[in-house]
Design an enzyme around this catalytic site. Sequence first.
Site, PDB file in Angstrom:
ATOM      1  N   LYS A  21      45.896  47.676  47.795  1.00  0.00           N
ATOM      2  CA  LYS A  21      44.710  46.824  47.900  1.00  0.00           C
ATOM      3  C   LYS A  21      44.539  46.316  49.328  1.00  0.00           C
ATOM      4  O   LYS A  21      43.422  46.283  49.859  1.00  0.00           O
ATOM      5  CB  LYS A  21      44.831  45.655  46.921  1.00  0.00           C
ATOM      6  CG  LYS A  21      43.732  44.606  47.026  1.00  0.00           C
ATOM      7  CD  LYS A  21      43.827  43.609  45.884  1.00  0.00           C
ATOM      8  CE  LYS A  21      45.012  42.692  45.970  1.00  0.00           C
ATOM      9  NZ  LYS A  21      44.814  41.565  46.909  1.00  0.00           N
ATOM     10  N   GLY A  76      40.006  36.428  47.328  1.00  0.00           N
ATOM     11  CA  GLY A  76      40.209  35.667  48.555  1.00  0.00           C
ATOM     12  C   GLY A  76      40.162  36.533  49.800  1.00  0.00           C
ATOM     13  O   GLY A  76      39.596  36.141  50.822  1.00  0.00           O
ATOM     14  N   SER A 151      47.487  34.759  57.311  1.00  0.00           N
ATOM     15  CA  SER A 151      47.303  35.887  58.221  1.00  0.00           C
ATOM     16  C   SER A 151      45.954  36.554  58.011  1.00  0.00           C
ATOM     17  O   SER A 151      45.475  37.287  58.882  1.00  0.00           O
ATOM     18  CB  SER A 151      48.420  36.919  58.013  1.00  0.00           C
ATOM     19  OG  SER A 151      48.340  37.479  56.717  1.00  0.00           O
ATOM     20  N   ASP A 298      53.737  37.404  48.844  1.00  0.00           N
ATOM     21  CA  ASP A 298      53.316  37.963  47.561  1.00  0.00           C
ATOM     22  C   ASP A 298      54.487  38.455  46.719  1.00  0.00           C
ATOM     23  O   ASP A 298      54.316  38.774  45.536  1.00  0.00           O
ATOM     24  CB  ASP A 298      52.320  39.106  47.771  1.00  0.00           C
ATOM     25  CG  ASP A 298      50.935  38.603  48.140  1.00  0.00           C
ATOM     26  OD1 ASP A 298      50.677  37.395  47.956  1.00  0.00           O
ATOM     27  OD2 ASP A 298      50.108  39.399  48.623  1.00  0.00           O
ATOM     28  N   LYS A 325      46.566  30.084  47.023  1.00  0.00           N
ATOM     29  CA  LYS A 325      46.258  31.393  46.466  1.00  0.00           C
ATOM     30  C   LYS A 325      45.328  31.236  45.256  1.00  0.00           C
ATOM     31  O   LYS A 325      44.632  30.235  45.126  1.00  0.00           O
ATOM     32  CB  LYS A 325      47.554  32.107  46.070  1.00  0.00           C
ATOM     33  CG  LYS A 325      48.484  32.394  47.241  1.00  0.00           C
ATOM     34  CD  LYS A 325      47.948  33.488  48.146  1.00  0.00           C
ATOM     35  CE  LYS A 325      48.959  33.889  49.203  1.00  0.00           C
ATOM     36  NZ  LYS A 325      48.469  35.012  50.044  1.00  0.00           N
ATOM     37  N   ARG A 329      50.513  28.470  43.295  1.00  0.00           N
ATOM     38  CA  ARG A 329      51.590  29.272  42.730  1.00  0.00           C
ATOM     39  C   ARG A 329      52.916  28.519  42.664  1.00  0.00           C
ATOM     40  O   ARG A 329      53.766  28.827  41.822  1.00  0.00           O
ATOM     41  CB  ARG A 329      51.742  30.583  43.512  1.00  0.00           C
ATOM     42  CG  ARG A 329      50.599  31.552  43.266  1.00  0.00           C
ATOM     43  CD  ARG A 329      50.703  32.823  44.086  1.00  0.00           C
ATOM     44  NE  ARG A 329      49.682  33.780  43.663  1.00  0.00           N
ATOM     45  CZ  ARG A 329      49.412  34.923  44.301  1.00  0.00           C
ATOM     46  NH1 ARG A 329      50.103  35.241  45.391  1.00  0.00           N
ATOM     47  NH2 ARG A 329      48.474  35.735  43.843  1.00  0.00           N
ATOM     48  N   ARG A 374      49.302  37.935  39.763  1.00  0.00           N
ATOM     49  CA  ARG A 374      50.730  38.087  40.046  1.00  0.00           C
ATOM     50  C   ARG A 374      51.604  37.284  39.078  1.00  0.00           C
ATOM     51  O   ARG A 374      52.787  37.587  38.930  1.00  0.00           O
ATOM     52  CB  ARG A 374      51.029  37.733  41.498  1.00  0.00           C
ATOM     53  CG  ARG A 374      50.312  38.657  42.469  1.00  0.00           C
ATOM     54  CD  ARG A 374      50.966  38.740  43.824  1.00  0.00           C
ATOM     55  NE  ARG A 374      50.113  39.446  44.762  1.00  0.00           N
ATOM     56  CZ  ARG A 374      50.009  40.766  44.849  1.00  0.00           C
ATOM     57  NH1 ARG A 374      50.726  41.536  44.045  1.00  0.00           N
ATOM     58  NH2 ARG A 374      49.195  41.328  45.729  1.00  0.00           N
ATOM     59  N   LYS A 399      42.901  42.525  38.897  1.00  0.00           N
ATOM     60  CA  LYS A 399      42.636  42.121  40.273  1.00  0.00           C
ATOM     61  C   LYS A 399      43.365  43.010  41.280  1.00  0.00           C
ATOM     62  O   LYS A 399      42.870  43.245  42.380  1.00  0.00           O
ATOM     63  CB  LYS A 399      43.038  40.664  40.475  1.00  0.00           C
ATOM     64  CG  LYS A 399      42.755  40.124  41.872  1.00  0.00           C
ATOM     65  CD  LYS A 399      43.055  38.641  41.939  1.00  0.00           C
ATOM     66  CE  LYS A 399      42.962  38.114  43.366  1.00  0.00           C
ATOM     67  NZ  LYS A 399      41.623  38.251  43.946  1.00  0.00           N
TER      68      LYS A 399
END
Length: 418
Positions: A21, A76, A151, A298, A325, A329, A374, A399
């Site tokens: 992705k 995002g 980033s 991630d 996120k 999370r 996730r 996603k």
Amino acid sequence: MIYQVTAPRTLQAEIKLPASKSISNRALIISALAGGGVLPDNLSDCDDTEVMLKALAPTLNTQRPTPTVIDIGAAGTAMRFLTAYYAVTPSNVILTGTERMKQRPIGILVDALRYLGADIEYMENEGFPPLHIRGRRLEGGHVDVDAHVSSQFISALLMIGPALHDGLELRMLGAISSRPYIDLTLNVMHRYGAQAEWTDVDTVSVGAQPYQPLRYVVESDWSSASYWYEALALCDDYEASILLSGLRDGSRQGDSVVRYIFSTLGVKTQFQKDGTVKLTRHLRTLPRMDYDFKNSPDLAQTLVATCGALGLPFHFKGLASLRIKETDRMEALRAEMAKLGVLLKVGADELESPAEPTEATAVPEPISTYNDHRMALAFAPLAMRYGHIQIENPEVVSKSYPEFWDDLRSAGFTVEEL
């Protein structure tokens, strides 16, 4: 909807991983800036990439009197990359998304683009989407950006550098978050002919040389591979193995570090001559895991779930970006790991498990996913430890890994709707 995932007795599986992705979304932006004539090959089929494809439709790149509304949902990456893209493209658009997206800060990126001359207006709350963007070619030049938050802000700015009249000199202030993702961006830019190099430890210079259209093939996703590493680490059968396709040795994906992390948890990685990667199970002797996820945030959910289920004490840091996120999370992990009997200590930038091993003996209640792909992906493999596990709102995996549940079934898991 709730899925119940029941584990097989062992693992002997061949999995075709989805395309990356992260690379797909970068290649799409750069391809559009190169003229949009040639789409990248092997694009991800996940929701986020579909959003990018629709948002980059050529009919949107016009300066209409009435702005075109582009709803990117919960994507995002799309929000950040498209904000920069439309700022330098003749356009008149409103970028919006879900209610959670409207809570995710974007002020650092907007401030940098405005400094370069962009016309961007906040529609509701200062510093947050939705955004009204009236795009045009910008002059470019030097800009300083706070680099510790995301980033993706840096990558968004770098990718538009070749489209600026004078190019871009980008200096990153503070600790640089997820630096491998910046290097990944530069790698894709180079493939399309950009002149972009690190000129100092905190500075990248991008020349005003336009991108060139070309054929680009997207590699498979190392982030998606992490859930298969997890499943094997939790398997009691030392004869178990998994074959994964499409992964590259020497990949620029930051999450390719997963193979080194899981080697300490007893999972060995072998690159085969036929292009597949073979994962095999070995003895784990690590008594405790300490790791800084600053460059690969991630992977944090995967490792928290794995270590918690193994009863392996851990201390993870470099996690500040997890709070902005798809959900917070850090808090989501605290709540869901508690269902497994693992009580986490949560700090501003770190998660720590109890010093003594804690392992649940009963099947936990359903795992909530908080509209975060996730969470579902990281907790489903825990069926290997508990026999079965229940996942609420399992559809969120679309996603980033739409075929995940089918891949689990092909590996011998039973996945059924309750």
